[in-house]
Design an enzyme around this catalytic site. Structure first.
Site, PDB file in Angstrom:
ATOM      1  N   ASP A 176      -1.775   7.209   8.700  1.00 38.63           N
ATOM      2  CA  ASP A 176      -0.639   6.528   9.329  1.00 38.63           C
ATOM      3  C   ASP A 176      -0.492   5.138   8.714  1.00 38.63           C
ATOM      4  O   ASP A 176      -1.435   4.341   8.743  1.00 38.63           O
ATOM      5  CB  ASP A 176      -0.883   6.414  10.831  1.00 38.63           C
ATOM      6  CG  ASP A 176       0.371   6.046  11.603  1.00 38.63           C
ATOM      7  OD1 ASP A 176       1.180   5.246  11.081  1.00 38.63           O
ATOM      8  OD2 ASP A 176       0.547   6.551  12.723  1.00 38.63           O
ATOM      9  N   ASP A 222       1.891   7.039   0.472  1.00 38.56           N
ATOM     10  CA  ASP A 222       3.215   6.983  -0.140  1.00 38.56           C
ATOM     11  C   ASP A 222       3.970   5.723   0.278  1.00 38.56           C
ATOM     12  O   ASP A 222       5.155   5.592  -0.028  1.00 38.56           O
ATOM     13  CB  ASP A 222       4.036   8.220   0.234  1.00 38.56           C
ATOM     14  CG  ASP A 222       4.207   8.363   1.735  1.00 38.56           C
ATOM     15  OD1 ASP A 222       3.192   8.606   2.420  1.00 38.56           O
ATOM     16  OD2 ASP A 222       5.337   8.231   2.233  1.00 38.56           O
TER      17      ASP A 222
END
Length: 229
Positions: free
Chosen positions: A137, A173
């Site tokens: 996360d 990412d």
């Protein structure tokens, strides 16, 4: 303080069946530590990884394996090492159990609970061959950065559980998180970057659903591979 969002998800009949039949063989529950709940009456028992897997082999810890597809693929391609995946998402745990059975994998075990509790209270120091933290996360809002998994105190804990020469492999990412990861990992005195900065995408890391989603959104993935001194 949690480093993950608890997620809800319904279990289908196949997933319920996998949990009922396979969890006693492949699963273990991570007792909550004093940082996440009142202290238990007795401290958790440290894991004997050799007993857990039924052999003495290098062990890879997979933190937050999601639905487990990448973990199963890596374990199938790497039978000489054992894979301990830790996750809180019950449908993902059930899916990985199904994959373990379907692929006939004997080198996968699954821990349900907080990875930090597992690391602090049950995994011995200097034991792991590798730790994978793939697409955790990102907690993108600045006020939530303190919840990120890759921060100095947590990195020191991760590093302490690696054997000398063991590898910490992270991927994200989110470009800003990648920069923060690179800075934090570089600053740890017990880790050394195996590349000048970011690593080329390793062929052995399967493409995850998070990575496919990022690709559709034109967000590149960043790999960071550090070795314990």
């Amino acid at each position: 303080m949690r480093t993950f969002h608890p997620r809800r998800g319904r279990l289908g009949t196949r997933q319920h069946d996998a949990l009922d039949r396979l969890w006693p063989t492949y699963g273990l529950v991570v007792p909550p530590g004093p940082t996440t709940a009142p202290p238990p009456a007795e401290p958790p028992t440290p894991l004997d990884l050799g007993t857990l897997f039924g052999r003495r082999a290098p062990v890879v810890l997979e933190i937050g394996f999601g639905m487990g597809d990448a973990t199963a693929e890596m374990a199938a391609a790497d039978p000489g090492r054992d894979y301990l995946g830790v996750e809180v998402h019950t449908p993902g745990i059930a899916n990985l159990l199904s994959l373990v059975e379907r692929l006939g994998l004997t080198n996968v075990r699954i821990a349900r609970g907080d990875a930090l509790d597992l690391l602090r209270h049950q995994l011995p120091p200097d034991r792991l061959d590798a730790i994978h933290v793939f697409f955790p996360d990102p907690w993108p809002k600045p006020r939530h950065h303190k919840r990120r998994l890759i921060q100095p105190a947590h990195v020191a804990l991760l590093r302490s559980r690696l054997a000398p020469g063991g590898v910490l492999h992270c991927a994200t990412d989110w470009a800003e998180y990648a920069e923060a990861m690179l800075s934090t990992l570089t600053a740890d005195p017990g880790l050394v970057n195996m590349f000048p900065d970011y690593a080329p995408r390793p062929a052995g890391r399967p493409v995850t659903k998070f990575e496919r989603r990022a690709t559709r959104a034109d967000r590149p993935a960043f790999d960071l591979i550090f070795r314990r001194r």
